[in-house]
Each structure stands twice: as structure tokens, then as C-alpha cells.
Design an enzyme around this catalytic site. Structure first.
Site, short mmCIF file in Angstrom:
data_model
loop_
_atom_site.label_atom_id
_atom_site.label_comp_id
_atom_site.label_asym_id
_atom_site.label_seq_id
_atom_site.Cartn_x
_atom_site.Cartn_y
_atom_site.Cartn_z
N GLU A 107 2.98 1.39 -5.40
CA GLU A 107 1.67 0.90 -4.56
C GLU A 107 2.39 0.84 -3.15
OE1 GLU A 107 -0.29 -3.51 -3.65
OE2 GLU A 107 1.61 -2.96 -3.96
N GLU B 256 -3.20 0.53 -1.11
CA GLU B 256 -4.17 -0.62 -0.54
C GLU B 256 -4.48 -0.20 0.90
OE1 GLU B 256 -4.28 -5.26 0.49
OE2 GLU B 256 -2.81 -4.43 -0.91
N HIS C 275 3.32 -3.74 4.53
CA HIS C 275 2.66 -4.78 3.88
C HIS C 275 1.51 -5.26 4.98
CE1 HIS C 275 1.41 -8.26 1.59
NE2 HIS C 275 1.82 -8.80 2.64
N ASP D 237 1.22 0.05 0.49
CA ASP D 237 0.19 -0.71 1.30
C ASP D 237 0.02 0.07 2.66
OD1 ASP D 237 -0.06 -2.73 -0.40
OD2 ASP D 237 1.30 -4.20 0.62
N HIS E 92 5.09 -3.05 -7.48
CA HIS E 92 4.40 -3.69 -6.32
C HIS E 92 5.27 -3.33 -5.03
CE1 HIS E 92 3.68 -7.60 -3.98
NE2 HIS E 92 2.49 -6.89 -3.95
#
Length: 380
Positions: A84, A193, A99, A86, A57
Site C-alpha cells: 500500500e 491511497e 502518509h 499512500d 500497510h
């Protein structure tokens, strides 16, 4: 090696400050060169393909400031299957790993007098936010900023790395992954993401095609590619589903509705989306869901885990993978009965929490300390 590097050990080793000291250095290769010398740079055990995925994460964000090459590299060394990033957009249309598009919590922009006049208030996803926003900066300007720990109260140890790492581009993250794959002789996946896609679309900075262009240029262009694209919004995933065979994941929150649905005037909310009918609808454009973990095992009024819901079973019945978020080892984030003492930043019994969720049949999980999940998975 300088004595200052001894401060980089906190249960695991971290990238040395000197790696990123000079802008002339190739940060990606410098990180790999250093990693080869560390005890933690061991070949991860072969993973059973049926075992749940360990998704780092924002990188190994429990050990280093999130969304930095340091955090991503450490996650790979710890055996994470996917990392991951973002993604947000810059003013000149570049994808960078943050983020949020608001930069004040994760960079030193507030201490940069040359950018003081960039501070402003705007609406992002229907909320009024004051700060500095990625869309007001060119990539060159963002590269002058340095990352800081986003949650210093819960992770005071990570603050010693404040100011050491750049904001990476998506291409730099991919370059890091490719080199680590060659080093470790294993596949390391990407799990980007799209953050605030409707917001960026309204600014003529739509993310979908630039994201796919970068991925396809690097060989991520099929349903078999080691990549998932995730979003809390619906329409941008539906757009992507028409543009790419890459697997998509619908993120879910415990209340409210996706922002794009709010803009459209739709009544579609997250609770409706987790009904059997809602999951069947998601399966028409996505390969999986990423629910907040409390949607799988809720907590009671005292903050303790209760019994699992039917979400995992219902999602599997619809043909969807289930990758809940976010597992964190610190007391502040754990069920009450699994905390160790009263200090929010101390580690509690995350092993017990992970075992409870793994028993529900999830297909993967997002975690800030990937090494813990890798260890538990290997013990099963």
C-alpha cells in the site's frame, strides 16, 4: 558484507544501509540484488484464492520506516499479496509515497536548513497544520530528503534506519513490484491511497488523472488488474469510477464525514455510509470498503474486543469486499487483554486478534507486520 549489516536483523532481515548509500545506484535493483542473498527471500507458498488478502500497510512498516522501498520490498519477501503506497503530490505534479502531505513526521526536513523557510501553517482537510508540505517541493527537492520512523515511541527499533531511505515515486514502487514479481514468479498487487484529494484539487494538483496515467502506462487498466485505489473521500472515487474500470475501495472512519462532503455542505457521514442503504450506495461506484477495524469488532470501555457488528454481513449483501485496517503487533495498538506487559513497544498476542477478525469473514486486512498474517493464513 560489512559488520554494520548485522544491525539489520530484528526477527526478520532488512535492507542494508549500503544499498541506498549512493544516489548513483539503482535503488530498486540494488534492493532486489541484496534480497536474493537473504534467507527471508523464499518463494511464498501458493495462496488459496479464497483466502483473505494480506495487504502490507505502508509496506512492512513494523520493521522499517513506512513508505520506503525497503519497507515495500520486505513486505513482498514476507509474502504480502498487496503493498500500500499512500500518495501525495509534489509542486511539479509528481506522485510520491508519503502518509501525509506534511513531511515533518516522516522525513528529516526539519533538520535541513536549506528548507527552513518552507515551514508554514495551512489548512488541510479543515484542520490547521504547521509544517513542511509536499506541494511546496519539487520532486528533485524531495529526493534530497530522507525518511524517518513516524512513530518512534512505539517503534524505537526502526529509528536506527532514520536517514537511510529516499522518498519513492509511484513509478519506483511499481518498478520494484514488477521486478519482485519476476523474481518470485507470483503476482504482487498495488493498493494506492489518494491522500487529501480535495486539498490537492484546490491547488490545481488534482490526483485522479495523473494516477491513472501512471497505472495505465504500467498495464494496470482493467478490473482484473492487481490494483485497488482507495480513498476516504467520496467524490474522487466517483470521478475515478467514470474514468477507469480499476477496482475502487471506500475507506471509512468511525466518526465524522469525508472532507469532500464537508466542503460540499452534505450531511453524509461515515455512520450513515455503513447502513445497508449506505453500503448499497457505495456499491454503485466501488468494489469494496476499508473500515477502521473497530467498526467490525468494537472494543468495550476496558479496551477489550466485544462481539462483531453486522458490517461484514451487510457489506457482502451489497456485493462489497471488506478490508479492515490497521493491524499492528505492538501492545500500544492491541486490545487490553492481548497485551504482553506494560511496555507499549513490546509485541502482544496479535495472533488472537487476527483470528477473531478472520472469523468474521473479512476478505483482506491491512497489517504493519505482513509475515504474521501470512503465517496465520497458511495455518488455517
Amino acid at each position: 558484507m560489512s559488520k554494520s549489516l548485522s544491525a539489520w536483523i530484528l526477527g526478520v532481515t532488512l535492507l542494508p544501509l549500503s544499498v541506498f548509500a549512493s544516489p548513483a545506484l539503482d535503488n530498486v535493483q540494488a534492493a532486489i540484488d541484496w534480497a536474493q542473498q537473504q534467507p527471508s527471500a523464499k518463494q511464498p507458498q501458493t495462496r488459496d484464492t479464497k483466502a483473505p488478502l494480506v495487504i502490507a500497510h505502508r509496506g512492512a512498516s513494523g520493521y522499517a520506516p513506512e513508505h520506503t522501498l525497503a519497507a515495500y520490498a520486505l513486505a513482498a519477501l514476507q509474502g504480502a499479496d498487496y503493498i500500500e503506497p499512500d500518495l501525495v503530490m509534489t509542486r511539479d505534479g509528481q506522485l510520491v509515497a508519503r502518509h501525509d502531505n506534511e513531511l515533518g513526521l516522516t522525513t528529516d526536513v526539519a533538520q535541513r536548513p536549506e528548507f527552513a523557510d518552507r515551514k508554514r501553517t495551512q489548512s488541510v482537510d479543515g484542520r490547521s497544520l504547521e509544517g513542511w508540505f509536499s506541494e511546496d517541493f519539487t520532486l528533485a527537492e524531495l529526493k534530497t530528503l530522507r525518511a524517518i520512523e513516524r512513530i518512534p515511541q512505539q517503534r524505537p527499533g526502526n529509528t536506527r534506519f532514520d536517514g537511510q531511505f529516499e522518498i519513492p515515486t509511484l513509478q519506483e514502487v511499481i518498478d520494484l513490484v514488477k521486478r519482485l514479481e519476476a523474481l518470485q514468479q507470483r503476482t504482487i498487487g498495488l493498493y494506492p491511497e489518494t491522500k487529501h484529494p480535495t486539498h490537492f484539487q484546490q491547488l490545481d494538483l488534482a490526483m485522479e488523472k495523473p494516477l491513472l496515467a501512471v497505472l495505465e502506462r504500467n498495464g494496470y487498466d482493467s478490473a482484473d488488474a492487481p490494483v485497488f485505489i482507495q480513498s476516504f473521500e467520496v467524490d474522487n472515487l466517483k470521478i475515478l469510477s467514470k474514468l477507469t474500470p480499476i477496482r475502487l475501495v471506500q475507506l471509512l472512519w468511525i466518526e465524522g464525514q469525508p472532507y469532500d462532503q464537508q466542503v460540499l455542505g452534505s450531511d453524509l457521514g461515515y455512520q450513515q455510509m455503513i447502513t445497508p442503504e449506505g453500503l448499497q450506495s457505495i456499491a454503485s461506484y466501488a468494489a469494496g470498503i476499508g473500515p477502521e477495524k473497530g467498526m467490525i469488532i468494537p472494543r468495550d470501555a476496558a479496551g477489550n474486543l466485544t462481539v462483531p457488528t453486522s458490517l461484514v454481513r451487510d457489506a457482502h449483501a451489497a456485493g462489497l469486499k471488506v478490508h479492515p485496517y490497521t493491524f499492528r503487533a505492538e501492545n500500544a495498538f492491541l486490545p487490553t487483554s492481548l497485551r504482553s506487559g506494560d511496555v507499549p513497544s513490546n509485541r502482544g498476542d496479535i495472533d488472537a486478534e487476527l483470528r477473531a477478525f478472520l472469523a468474521t469473514g473479512i476478505d483482506g486486512l491491512f497489517i504493519d507486520q505482513p509475515d504474521i498474517a501470512v503465517r496465520l493464513r497458511q495455518q488455517r
